[in-house]
Write a protein that holds these residues in place. Structure first.
Motif: not given
Length: 108
Positions: A32-36
């Motif tokens: 999720g952090a990588m996507w964001f």
């Protein structure tokens, strides 16, 4: 003795399930952090560039990815003809994807 053994086995199985859930949760948070922080801004920038190129008109001043500034003379499907410099005979066809910035004639 059999009761103690089954209680220890149950505690170990519960511990393994808890650590598995924690591991999956950590991977979900990392993805999720990588996507964001990586993928979302890149998609946003691609949409902005696509909108800018679709609004391209003849007479617009453009900056190419190689750093040249010119005026759009003609627009085809996926190419444009750009006039560079004071010499009005310097007209170069290039792909629309080579344009990094567009300024309308009224802007400055």
């Amino acid at each position: 003795m059999g009761i103690l053994l089954s209680d220890a086995a149950a505690a170990e199985a519960g511990s393994a399930t808890g650590s598995f859930i924690t591991m999956v949760l950590v991977y979900v948070v990392i993805f999720g952090a990588m996507w964001f922080f990586l993928m979302r801004p890149q998609k946003k920038e691609q949409k902005r560039l696509a909108a800018m190129i679709s609004s391209l008109e003849t007479g617009d001043c453009v900056l190419t990815t190689s750093g040249f500034i010119g005026i759009v003379i003609d627009i085809n499907d996926d190419t444009v003809i750009v006039e560079f410099g004071n010499n009005k005979n310097c007209r170069i066809p290039m792909e629309k994807s080579a344009i990094s910035r567009v300024e309308k004639p009224g802007e400055a």
